[in-house]
Write an enzyme that holds these catalytic residues in place. Structure first.
Site, PDB file in Angstrom:
ATOM      1  N   SER A 124      21.369   5.585  38.040  1.00  0.00           N
ATOM      2  CA  SER A 124      19.973   6.019  37.955  1.00  0.00           C
ATOM      3  C   SER A 124      19.510   6.076  36.501  1.00  0.00           C
ATOM      4  O   SER A 124      20.311   6.312  35.583  1.00  0.00           O
ATOM      5  CB  SER A 124      19.905   7.425  38.563  1.00  0.00           C
ATOM      6  N   TYR A 148      22.863  16.708  39.473  1.00  0.00           N
ATOM      7  CA  TYR A 148      22.754  15.385  40.104  1.00  0.00           C
ATOM      8  C   TYR A 148      22.956  14.283  39.058  1.00  0.00           C
ATOM      9  O   TYR A 148      23.730  13.344  39.236  1.00  0.00           O
ATOM     10  CB  TYR A 148      21.384  15.213  40.799  1.00  0.00           C
ATOM     11  N   LYS A 152      26.039  11.118  38.249  1.00  0.00           N
ATOM     12  CA  LYS A 152      25.877   9.676  37.977  1.00  0.00           C
ATOM     13  C   LYS A 152      26.592   9.296  36.678  1.00  0.00           C
ATOM     14  O   LYS A 152      27.274   8.279  36.606  1.00  0.00           O
ATOM     15  CB  LYS A 152      24.391   9.302  37.894  1.00  0.00           C
TER      16      LYS A 152
HETATM   17  P1  NAD Z   1      19.102   8.368  50.693  1.00  0.00           P
HETATM   18  O1  NAD Z   1      19.420   9.810  50.767  1.00  0.00           O
HETATM   19  O2  NAD Z   1      17.952   7.868  51.456  1.00  0.00           O
HETATM   20  O3  NAD Z   1      20.388   7.502  51.114  1.00  0.00           O
HETATM   21  C1  NAD Z   1      21.696   7.935  50.884  1.00  0.00           C
HETATM   22  C2  NAD Z   1      22.471   7.753  52.188  1.00  0.00           C
HETATM   23  O4  NAD Z   1      23.819   8.188  51.967  1.00  0.00           O
HETATM   24  C3  NAD Z   1      21.910   8.595  53.338  1.00  0.00           C
HETATM   25  O5  NAD Z   1      21.770   7.784  54.479  1.00  0.00           O
HETATM   26  C4  NAD Z   1      22.972   9.684  53.551  1.00  0.00           C
HETATM   27  O6  NAD Z   1      23.048  10.050  54.909  1.00  0.00           O
HETATM   28  C5  NAD Z   1      24.231   8.969  53.062  1.00  0.00           C
HETATM   29  N1  NAD Z   1      25.279   9.867  52.552  1.00  0.00           N
HETATM   30  C6  NAD Z   1      25.178  10.865  51.636  1.00  0.00           C
HETATM   31  N2  NAD Z   1      26.385  11.427  51.426  1.00  0.00           N
HETATM   32  C7  NAD Z   1      27.273  10.779  52.214  1.00  0.00           C
HETATM   33  C8  NAD Z   1      28.670  10.889  52.446  1.00  0.00           C
HETATM   34  N3  NAD Z   1      29.399  11.831  51.839  1.00  0.00           N
HETATM   35  N4  NAD Z   1      29.244  10.046  53.315  1.00  0.00           N
HETATM   36  C9  NAD Z   1      28.526   9.108  53.958  1.00  0.00           C
HETATM   37  N5  NAD Z   1      27.209   8.945  53.793  1.00  0.00           N
HETATM   38  C10 NAD Z   1      26.584   9.782  52.939  1.00  0.00           C
HETATM   39  O7  NAD Z   1      18.959   8.005  49.146  1.00  0.00           O
HETATM   40  P2  NAD Z   1      18.397   6.680  48.462  1.00  0.00           P
HETATM   41  O8  NAD Z   1      17.091   7.015  47.836  1.00  0.00           O
HETATM   42  O9  NAD Z   1      18.500   5.551  49.382  1.00  0.00           O
HETATM   43  O10 NAD Z   1      19.445   6.537  47.274  1.00  0.00           O
HETATM   44  C11 NAD Z   1      20.595   5.738  47.399  1.00  0.00           C
HETATM   45  C12 NAD Z   1      21.424   5.859  46.144  1.00  0.00           C
HETATM   46  O11 NAD Z   1      20.638   5.489  45.020  1.00  0.00           O
HETATM   47  C13 NAD Z   1      21.895   7.290  45.861  1.00  0.00           C
HETATM   48  O12 NAD Z   1      23.194   7.243  45.339  1.00  0.00           O
HETATM   49  C14 NAD Z   1      20.915   7.794  44.819  1.00  0.00           C
HETATM   50  O13 NAD Z   1      21.478   8.774  43.997  1.00  0.00           O
HETATM   51  C15 NAD Z   1      20.628   6.514  44.042  1.00  0.00           C
HETATM   52  N6  NAD Z   1      19.318   6.527  43.369  1.00  0.00           N
HETATM   53  C16 NAD Z   1      18.194   6.791  44.076  1.00  0.00           C
HETATM   54  C17 NAD Z   1      16.959   6.832  43.433  1.00  0.00           C
HETATM   55  C18 NAD Z   1      15.698   7.171  44.180  1.00  0.00           C
HETATM   56  O14 NAD Z   1      14.716   7.532  43.539  1.00  0.00           O
HETATM   57  N7  NAD Z   1      15.640   7.045  45.504  1.00  0.00           N
HETATM   58  C19 NAD Z   1      16.892   6.554  42.054  1.00  0.00           C
HETATM   59  C20 NAD Z   1      18.071   6.271  41.372  1.00  0.00           C
HETATM   60  C21 NAD Z   1      19.287   6.260  42.036  1.00  0.00           C
HETATM   61  C1  WQD Z   2       7.480  11.269  38.579  1.00  0.00           C
HETATM   62  C2  WQD Z   2       6.329  11.873  37.788  1.00  0.00           C
HETATM   63  C3  WQD Z   2       6.467  14.258  37.490  1.00  0.00           C
HETATM   64  C4  WQD Z   2       6.046  15.344  41.686  1.00  0.00           C
HETATM   65  C5  WQD Z   2      13.355  11.627  39.677  1.00  0.00           C
HETATM   66  C6  WQD Z   2      14.777  12.084  39.471  1.00  0.00           C
HETATM   67  C7  WQD Z   2      15.612  10.964  38.920  1.00  0.00           C
HETATM   68  C8  WQD Z   2      15.508   9.690  39.767  1.00  0.00           C
HETATM   69  C9  WQD Z   2      14.079   9.324  40.035  1.00  0.00           C
HETATM   70  C10 WQD Z   2      17.320   9.497  41.324  1.00  0.00           C
HETATM   71  C11 WQD Z   2       6.764  12.938  36.783  1.00  0.00           C
HETATM   72  C12 WQD Z   2       5.277  13.900  38.335  1.00  0.00           C
HETATM   73  C13 WQD Z   2       6.167  14.689  40.488  1.00  0.00           C
HETATM   74  C14 WQD Z   2       4.802  15.984  41.987  1.00  0.00           C
HETATM   75  C15 WQD Z   2       3.932  15.254  39.869  1.00  0.00           C
HETATM   76  N1  WQD Z   2      16.110   9.819  41.060  1.00  0.00           N
HETATM   77  N2  WQD Z   2       5.140  14.650  39.597  1.00  0.00           N
HETATM   78  N3  WQD Z   2       3.805  15.887  41.066  1.00  0.00           N
HETATM   79  O1  WQD Z   2      11.023  12.712  37.466  1.00  0.00           O
HETATM   80  O2  WQD Z   2      11.116  10.239  37.082  1.00  0.00           O
HETATM   81  O3  WQD Z   2      12.820  11.271  38.435  1.00  0.00           O
HETATM   82  O4  WQD Z   2      13.383  10.468  40.535  1.00  0.00           O
HETATM   83  O5  WQD Z   2      18.168   9.130  40.572  1.00  0.00           O
HETATM   84  O6  WQD Z   2      16.912  11.452  38.875  1.00  0.00           O
HETATM   85  O7  WQD Z   2      14.769  13.194  38.575  1.00  0.00           O
HETATM   86  O8  WQD Z   2      10.465  11.085  39.339  1.00  0.00           O
HETATM   87  O9  WQD Z   2       8.922  11.126  41.260  1.00  0.00           O
HETATM   88  O10 WQD Z   2      10.071  13.263  40.564  1.00  0.00           O
HETATM   89  O11 WQD Z   2       8.280  12.308  39.127  1.00  0.00           O
HETATM   90  O12 WQD Z   2       2.999  15.209  39.076  1.00  0.00           O
HETATM   91  O13 WQD Z   2       4.632  16.605  43.037  1.00  0.00           O
HETATM   92  O14 WQD Z   2       5.468  12.559  38.707  1.00  0.00           O
HETATM   93  O15 WQD Z   2       6.175  15.304  36.632  1.00  0.00           O
HETATM   94  O16 WQD Z   2       5.947  12.789  35.660  1.00  0.00           O
HETATM   95  P1  WQD Z   2      11.327  11.377  37.998  1.00  0.00           P
HETATM   96  P2  WQD Z   2       9.463  11.964  40.183  1.00  0.00           P
END
Ligand code: NAD
Ligand code: WQD
Length: 337
Positions: A124, A148, A152
């Site tokens: 991430s 969290y 990562k």
């Molecule tokens: P999500 O929660 O929709 O998907 C994760 C999936 O993993 C879910 O289906 C959950 O049931 C499963 N899971 C969690 N723990 C588990 C375990 N111990 N065993 C088996 N299954 C398990 O999340 P997402 O948004 O699809 O994110 C996927 C990956 O990408 C995550 O690792 C997340 O940290 C990373 N990521 C997400 C974002 C984002 O903004 N969505 C940004 C950066 C990184």
């Molecule tokens: C985006 C912008 C807020 C909510 C998060 C995680 C990061 C990664 C991506 C997984 C910011 C603003 C938000 C609201 C708002 N996930 N905001 N009103 O902060 O870039 O990152 O998601 O890895 O780990 O921290 O994304 O969507 O939370 O916020 O104004 O109700 O929206 O302040 O500027 P962010 P976000």
């Protein structure tokens, strides 16, 4: 080629399943459904017109994982499974360290026992912490501001150490910026559950009246309109990045790290007004204080992914807003919320 997709029923995982099925791969989904629905499996099959196996399995259960590796000839792993809520991780850090880190170690261990050497890992933008200058590039120092984020940073290190000790191992670490949007069919998207902490899920729940108004968290950042700037990227473009990364691992060994973002910064107000314009609506909103620890600007340098993976972006911010609304509208109709 058979690809094990952990967390394949989740938001990004489900879109990636579709991408791999479309490209002709055989997939196996592993998920414990702690943050996803079993119905997603049917939707993936419906969209792709392909069948595949799935296992209800927790990555914290070594015996269950080993059974999957024993029953199938797996060539590569795409590892999404993990917990991802920043506020929840602050309240319950051990749950995050246990699930994300133990789960990954168990997975690597099973891969080791069964001689599986290719893995694509979901990292991430959060690993760039608070002290780097935008645009973030892959060589910058890593840190985090919450448990969290630390999971990562730590998993990246664990994977790099493991690869150093096992030179046949091939790894792509993908650092996603802000994935939003949904599958154009409206069948797959980010499940609206609980109070969302991210902006687009908040916009979506407000757009269907589940939440009364949007919160603009911080209007005094040093940015063009005072609101926070982020790098939003369509989830289908992220999914395609995994296909490109695995194609690279099939040709080259080593540890490769890529940012997946759009390379452009969009403010909170710009995202809200684009959503309103594309979907022809007005959303009630209120200005609030900054969230603790929020940085003002985050966006990616994506030259490396474009050059080395031949990855390109196919969707615009308008597409992201249209597809998010299309999904939430359909979800509301089907689930009576
Ligand atoms: P999500 O929660 O929709 O998907 C994760 C999936 O993993 C879910 O289906 C959950 O049931 C499963 N899971 C969690 N723990 C588990 C375990 N111990 N065993 C088996 N299954 C398990 O999340 P997402 O948004 O699809 O994110 C996927 C990956 O990408 C995550 O690792 C997340 O940290 C990373 N990521 C997400 C974002 C984002 O903004 N969505 C940004 C950066 C990184
Ligand atoms: C985006 C912008 C807020 C909510 C998060 C995680 C990061 C990664 C991506 C997984 C910011 C603003 C938000 C609201 C708002 N996930 N905001 N009103 O902060 O870039 O990152 O998601 O890895 O780990 O921290 O994304 O969507 O939370 O916020 O104004 O109700 O929206 O302040 O500027 P962010 P976000």
């Amino acid at each position: 080629m058979t690809i094990l997709i952990t967390g394949g029923a989740g938001y990004i995982g489900s879109h990636t399943c579709v991408e791999f099925l479309k490209a002709g791969y055989n997939i196996i989904v592993l998920d414990n459904f702690c943050n996803s629905d079993r119905q997603v499996i049917d939707y993936i099959k419906q969209i792709s017109s392909k069948n595949f196996k799935y296992y209800e399995c927790d990555l914290c259960n070594k015996a269950q994982i080993n059974r999957i590796f024993m029953e199938n000839k797996i060539d590569s792993v795409i590892h999404f499974a993990g917990l991802k809520s920043v506020p929840e991780s602050v309240k319950n850090p051990l749950k995050y360290y246990e699930n994300n880190i133990t789960g990954t170690i168990n997975l690597l261990d099973a891969m080791n026992s069964h001689q599986v050497v290719n893995i694509v890992f979901s990292s991430s933008a959060t690993v760039y912490g608070m002290n780097n200058k935008v645009p973030y590039n892959e060589d910058m120092p890593l840190s985090a501001t919450n448990p969290y984020g630390w999971t990562k940073v730590m998993i990246e290190q664990i994977i790099k150490d493991y690869a150093a000790a096992n030179t046949s191992f091939r790894v792509a670490i993908l650092r996603y910026f802000n994935p939003i949007g949904a599958h154009p069919s409206g069948l797959l998207g980010e499940k609206p559950e609980g109070l969302p902490s991210n902006l687009m899920p908040y916009i979506c729940q407000t757009s269907i009246g589940k939440l009364p108004y949007l919160k603009v968290c911080g209007t005094d950042f040093e940015t063009k309109d005072g609101t926070g700037i982020r790098d939003y990227i369509h989830v289908c473009d992220i999914a395609n990045g995994h296909l490109k990364a695995l194609e690279l691992l099939n040709k080259k060994s080593g540890v490769f790290i890529y940012n997946l973002g759009s390379g452009t910064g969009t403010s909170v107000l710009e995202l809200i007004t684009t959503f309103e314009k594309v979907n022809e609506m007005q959303l009630p909103r209120m200005n609030c204080n900054r969230r603790p620890g929020d940085i003002s600007v985050s966006y990616a340098d994506i030259h490396k992914a474009k050059k080395e993976l031949g990855w390109k972006i196919n969707y615009t911010l308008e597409d992201m807003c249209r597809d998010s609304w299309n999904y939430i509208k359909k979800f509301k109709e089907c689930n009576n919320i």
